[in-house]
Design an enzyme around this catalytic site. Sequence first.
Site, PDB file in Angstrom:
ATOM      1  N   SER A 141      14.682  -6.937 -16.966  1.00  0.00           N
ATOM      2  CA  SER A 141      15.935  -6.222 -17.106  1.00  0.00           C
ATOM      3  C   SER A 141      17.084  -7.141 -16.732  1.00  0.00           C
ATOM      4  O   SER A 141      16.873  -8.236 -16.237  1.00  0.00           O
ATOM      5  CB  SER A 141      15.946  -5.004 -16.188  1.00  0.00           C
ATOM      6  OG  SER A 141      15.883  -5.440 -14.847  1.00  0.00           O
ATOM      7  N   LYS A 142      18.260  -6.667 -16.979  1.00  0.00           N
ATOM      8  CA  LYS A 142      19.429  -7.506 -16.696  1.00  0.00           C
ATOM      9  C   LYS A 142      19.481  -7.910 -15.228  1.00  0.00           C
ATOM     10  O   LYS A 142      19.807  -9.035 -14.887  1.00  0.00           O
ATOM     11  CB  LYS A 142      20.708  -6.761 -17.076  1.00  0.00           C
ATOM     12  CG  LYS A 142      20.950  -6.779 -18.561  1.00  0.00           C
ATOM     13  CD  LYS A 142      21.860  -5.627 -18.983  1.00  0.00           C
ATOM     14  CE  LYS A 142      21.567  -5.221 -20.407  1.00  0.00           C
ATOM     15  NZ  LYS A 142      20.742  -4.028 -20.500  1.00  0.00           N
ATOM     16  N   ARG A 143      19.107  -6.984 -14.376  1.00  0.00           N
ATOM     17  CA  ARG A 143      19.167  -7.327 -12.954  1.00  0.00           C
ATOM     18  C   ARG A 143      18.062  -8.293 -12.547  1.00  0.00           C
ATOM     19  O   ARG A 143      18.108  -8.887 -11.501  1.00  0.00           O
ATOM     20  CB  ARG A 143      19.121  -6.065 -12.091  1.00  0.00           C
ATOM     21  CG  ARG A 143      18.348  -4.958 -12.713  1.00  0.00           C
ATOM     22  CD  ARG A 143      18.769  -3.580 -12.232  1.00  0.00           C
ATOM     23  NE  ARG A 143      18.087  -2.601 -13.065  1.00  0.00           N
ATOM     24  CZ  ARG A 143      18.551  -2.193 -14.240  1.00  0.00           C
ATOM     25  NH1 ARG A 143      19.696  -2.652 -14.685  1.00  0.00           N
ATOM     26  NH2 ARG A 143      17.883  -1.333 -14.951  1.00  0.00           N
ATOM     27  N   GLY A 149      17.487 -10.906 -14.246  1.00  0.00           N
ATOM     28  CA  GLY A 149      17.808 -12.170 -14.869  1.00  0.00           C
ATOM     29  C   GLY A 149      17.418 -12.260 -16.320  1.00  0.00           C
ATOM     30  O   GLY A 149      17.191 -13.335 -16.848  1.00  0.00           O
TER      31      GLY A 149
END
Length: 475
Positions: free
Chosen positions: A242-244, A246
């Site tokens: 996911s974006k969090r 990376g």
Amino acid sequence: MSAPVVTRFAPSPTGFLHIGGGRTALFNWLYAKRFGGKMLLRIEDTDRERSTEAAIAAILDGLQWLGITWDGDVVYQFARAARHREVAEKLLAEGKAYYCYASPQELEEMREAARAAGKPMRYDGRWRDRDPSEAPAGVKPVIRLKAPTEGETVVDDQVQGRVTWQNKDLDDLVLLRSDGTPTYMLAVVVDDHDMAVTHVIRGDDHLTNAARQTQIYQACGWDIPMFAHIPLIHGPDGAKLSKRHGALGVDAYRSLGYLPAALRNYLVRLGWSHGDQEFFSTEEMIAAFDLSGVGRSPARFDFAKLEHLNGHYMRASSDEELVKAIEVILPEVGPAKGAPAQLSPELRAKFVAAMPGLKERAKTLVELIDSAYYLYAQRPLSFEPKAEQLLADGGRARVAALLPALKALPEWTAASTEGAVRAFAEETGAKLGQVAQPLRAALTGRSTSPGLFDVMAVLGREESLARLEDQAAKA
RNA sequence: GCUCCCAUCGUCUAGCGGUCUAGGACGUCGCCCUCUCACGGCGAAAACAGGGGUUCGAGUCCCCUUGGGAGCGCCA
């Protein structure tokens, strides 16, 4: 005669093209190429709130950088809304769909109640058989599919195998929203059908959708395409990418200094294999790719392996290609690393000349730029701690002692400087390394670099001697 | 919670009932090469999640457990 293969990549333009999307696109592209078919590109922009022009540009740009091409014009799903509605209304007229007047609050209560009771969270079909005359006044209805309640829905997936759902577990999905716009579920089916898509290759987060879409195909009386749901890519920690965690857009990999060919090779081996083969040229990938080689378990993204592949591809690249690749990212990453944003003709020539020694030692273009510090460094050089140490530990004295011999050289080549340095080492009873390391430090500011004599040759007599004198003077 | 999917070295994977004392690659650790660092070469440690079946024989087939994942929107 079987129909020609048609695949499609259908991203929603709500953000950049992330690495998982890149791989999905790659698989679709490879499959189409492999069987002489076409890959279409469809932008799923029916979510007007979240779709942006910038995201569309980023996706197209990302695909282009990866070297993935599509056939024909890009299809914008939102532009086809009228056709989607037409299909929904046709199903309605045929009694295969119905108006549902349940309000959002009603639906939410339904879900809450189901959750509380430990039941599956499904629409209960309360308007399925009700007469439209009972419709509450002033409520705009949605159109729901009258899905079968008995039997089962089967998806014969090319990767996951035969997957079966009991129809009683599937509810009546919304086809057309109350504002008359189509839902994703309807739009995908109609578009894939109209675009004559034969193989739907996508992430396995869509596996359940395949069941519901199958029901729509059946209601429409259309042929169902082949489905292939490929496992998702996870982060290094095993959690969803996911974006969090990376998850990066493919443009980030470009900035990180990876070559498209390396990323493609890395990506194709993530979830797909062809015996023990690790390296694939584009042609080899196309020739070998097939859905039967795609695994069913999710893979973790491993930067170390990507770097190894990237190093391999860099070494296999010509010096000129590499310098060109560097020039592409230099404006972005150069200044931050103390490197110029552009290469002057003179500097560029030095880069090309030094490239054979440089590319052996770098795994990314960014490392390449960094290790080329000695090429663009201005006197006085700045020294890394290890380099400073080499000079401090008697290094400057050796540089000073050697300087006259180098100055006296009639010609300045890798061979001539090597001869002088070796002779000096022999005369003074020092090991070559004891002389070479201080020289390296004085010339490059680092404790590591390409071959010392190649460094001196590329730098040229004047610059080399000047850097050495800088240190000799401090001895 | 419900539905569905998955499960071989740390990681990516080969294996499609016997040729598996489980192979390759990355990473790790040695050694060699060597002016440094890399590259390259050689070698080592490292896995069939657990339990039941089926079978003459199971990493390979079936079931359960455990552990991951995905989905369950008038988002896509």
